[in-house]
Design a protein around this motif. Structure first.
Motif, PDB file in Angstrom:
ATOM      1  N   GLN A 170      -0.607  11.952   4.914  1.00 28.79           N
ATOM      2  CA  GLN A 170       0.791  12.340   4.990  1.00 28.79           C
ATOM      3  C   GLN A 170       1.676  11.173   4.555  1.00 28.79           C
ATOM      4  OE1 GLN A 170       1.586  15.609   5.912  1.00 28.79           O
ATOM      5  NE2 GLN A 170      -0.650  15.807   5.783  1.00 28.79           N
ATOM      6  N   PRO A 171       2.907  11.455   4.139  1.00 29.36           N
ATOM      7  CA  PRO A 171       3.801  10.359   3.715  1.00 29.36           C
ATOM      8  C   PRO A 171       3.954   9.268   4.776  1.00 29.36           C
ATOM      9  CG  PRO A 171       4.699  12.457   3.019  1.00 29.36           C
ATOM     10  CD  PRO A 171       3.507  12.772   3.863  1.00 29.36           C
ATOM     11  N   GLU A 172       3.895   9.641   6.036  1.00 28.00           N
ATOM     12  CA  GLU A 172       4.040   8.643   7.095  1.00 28.00           C
ATOM     13  C   GLU A 172       2.825   7.727   7.229  1.00 28.00           C
ATOM     14  OE1 GLU A 172       4.495  11.896   7.356  1.00 28.00           O
ATOM     15  OE2 GLU A 172       3.543  12.750   9.163  1.00 28.00           O
ATOM     16  N   ASP A 173       1.769   8.021   6.497  1.00 27.90           N
ATOM     17  CA  ASP A 173       0.603   7.131   6.460  1.00 27.90           C
ATOM     18  C   ASP A 173       0.787   6.001   5.447  1.00 27.90           C
ATOM     19  OD1 ASP A 173      -1.425  10.057   6.795  1.00 27.90           O
ATOM     20  OD2 ASP A 173      -0.986   8.576   8.365  1.00 27.90           O
ATOM     21  N   THR A 174       1.846   6.058   4.683  1.00 23.05           N
ATOM     22  CA  THR A 174       2.126   5.017   3.695  1.00 23.05           C
ATOM     23  C   THR A 174       2.339   3.675   4.384  1.00 23.05           C
ATOM     24  OG1 THR A 174       3.095   6.549   2.101  1.00 23.05           O
ATOM     25  CG2 THR A 174       3.751   4.235   1.933  1.00 23.05           C
ATOM     26  N   ALA A 175       1.555   2.685   3.974  1.00 25.69           N
ATOM     27  CA  ALA A 175       1.614   1.367   4.607  1.00 25.69           C
ATOM     28  C   ALA A 175       0.629   0.443   3.908  1.00 25.69           C
ATOM     29  CB  ALA A 175       1.267   1.463   6.084  1.00 25.69           C
ATOM     30  N   VAL A 176       0.714  -0.829   4.272  1.00 29.90           N
ATOM     31  CA  VAL A 176      -0.339  -1.777   3.908  1.00 29.90           C
ATOM     32  C   VAL A 176      -1.349  -1.764   5.040  1.00 29.90           C
ATOM     33  CG1 VAL A 176      -0.923  -4.173   3.428  1.00 29.90           C
ATOM     34  CG2 VAL A 176       1.228  -3.213   2.566  1.00 29.90           C
ATOM     35  N   TYR A 177      -2.590  -1.539   4.681  1.00 27.68           N
ATOM     36  CA  TYR A 177      -3.662  -1.447   5.677  1.00 27.68           C
ATOM     37  C   TYR A 177      -4.444  -2.759   5.702  1.00 27.68           C
ATOM     38  CZ  TYR A 177      -2.848   3.508   6.351  1.00 27.68           C
ATOM     39  OH  TYR A 177      -2.282   4.713   6.686  1.00 27.68           O
ATOM     40  N   HIS A 178      -4.580  -3.308   6.904  1.00 26.70           N
ATOM     41  CA  HIS A 178      -5.284  -4.568   7.097  1.00 26.70           C
ATOM     42  C   HIS A 178      -6.522  -4.333   7.949  1.00 26.70           C
ATOM     43  CE1 HIS A 178      -1.836  -7.106   5.782  1.00 26.70           C
ATOM     44  NE2 HIS A 178      -1.122  -6.120   6.269  1.00 26.70           N
ATOM     45  N   CYS A 179      -7.610  -5.023   7.611  1.00 29.94           N
ATOM     46  CA  CYS A 179      -8.765  -5.006   8.484  1.00 29.94           C
ATOM     47  C   CYS A 179      -8.805  -6.310   9.272  1.00 29.94           C
ATOM     48  CB  CYS A 179     -10.065  -4.806   7.711  1.00 29.94           C
ATOM     49  SG  CYS A 179     -10.383  -6.000   6.398  1.00 29.94           S
ATOM     50  N   ALA A 180      -9.400  -6.230  10.438  1.00 29.64           N
ATOM     51  CA  ALA A 180      -9.475  -7.382  11.321  1.00 29.64           C
ATOM     52  C   ALA A 180     -10.794  -7.373  12.071  1.00 29.64           C
ATOM     53  CB  ALA A 180      -8.315  -7.374  12.305  1.00 29.64           C
ATOM     54  N   ALA A 181     -11.288  -8.551  12.401  1.00 28.89           N
ATOM     55  CA  ALA A 181     -12.537  -8.668  13.144  1.00 28.89           C
ATOM     56  C   ALA A 181     -12.337  -9.611  14.315  1.00 28.89           C
ATOM     57  CB  ALA A 181     -13.660  -9.168  12.235  1.00 28.89           C
ATOM     58  N   GLY A 182     -12.997  -9.293  15.403  1.00 27.44           N
ATOM     59  CA  GLY A 182     -12.878 -10.139  16.577  1.00 27.44           C
ATOM     60  C   GLY A 182     -13.768  -9.638  17.682  1.00 27.44           C
ATOM     61  N   ARG A 183     -13.544 -10.153  18.857  1.00 30.95           N
ATOM     62  CA  ARG A 183     -14.344  -9.756  20.031  1.00 30.95           C
ATOM     63  C   ARG A 183     -13.421  -9.339  21.179  1.00 30.95           C
ATOM     64  NH1 ARG A 183     -17.537 -14.518  18.319  1.00 30.95           N
ATOM     65  NH2 ARG A 183     -19.435 -13.728  17.350  1.00 30.95           N
TER      66      ARG A 183
END
Length: 124
Positions: free
Chosen positions: A86-99
């Motif tokens: 959907q248009p509201e999904d428009t964004a910059v998507y970041h992945c992250a790793a951690g514990r």
């Protein structure tokens, strides 16, 4: 561990897209991995995560039932399959790793390593 997100692009409303996060200088083994997104002018928000602790996926209410997070240990990647965009999904998507502990799975500060992000644009 360095993370690199890829696979973003332009898609029409209702379409699908898969974005990936690749790790270098290490592996995802021993880490929970999450996806966050940030739209223009908005705060970063949690999208989905795979928890190493509970061995399950978590999703925000806004994407539940449409997005699926998965790990490919052989390729050392974590994927986010997005459908019915959907248009509201428009964004910059970041992945992250951690514990993070399970109760902090959706908190950006709980993650140690971050990728640069990939742009997802959904046209109406």
């Amino acid at each position: 561990v360095q993370l690199q997100a890829s696979g973003g692009g332009l898609v029409q409303t209702g379409g699908s897209l898969r974005i990936s996060c690749a790790a270098s200088g290490g592996t995802f083994t021993g880490y929970s991995v999450a996806w966050f997104r940030q739209a223009l002018g908005k705060e970063r928000e949690f999208v989905a995560a795979w928890s190493l602790t509970s061995r399950r996926a978590y999703y925000s209410d806004s994407v539940k039932g449409r997005f699926t997070v998965s790990r490919d240990n052989a390729k050392n990647t974590v994927n986010l399959q997005m459908s019915n965009l959907q248009p509201e999904d428009t964004a910059v998507y970041h992945c992250a790793a951690g514990r993070p502990i399970v109760s902090s799975i959706s908190r950006p500060l709980a993650y140690t390593y971050w990728g640069q992000g990939t742009q997802v644009t959904v046209s109406s």
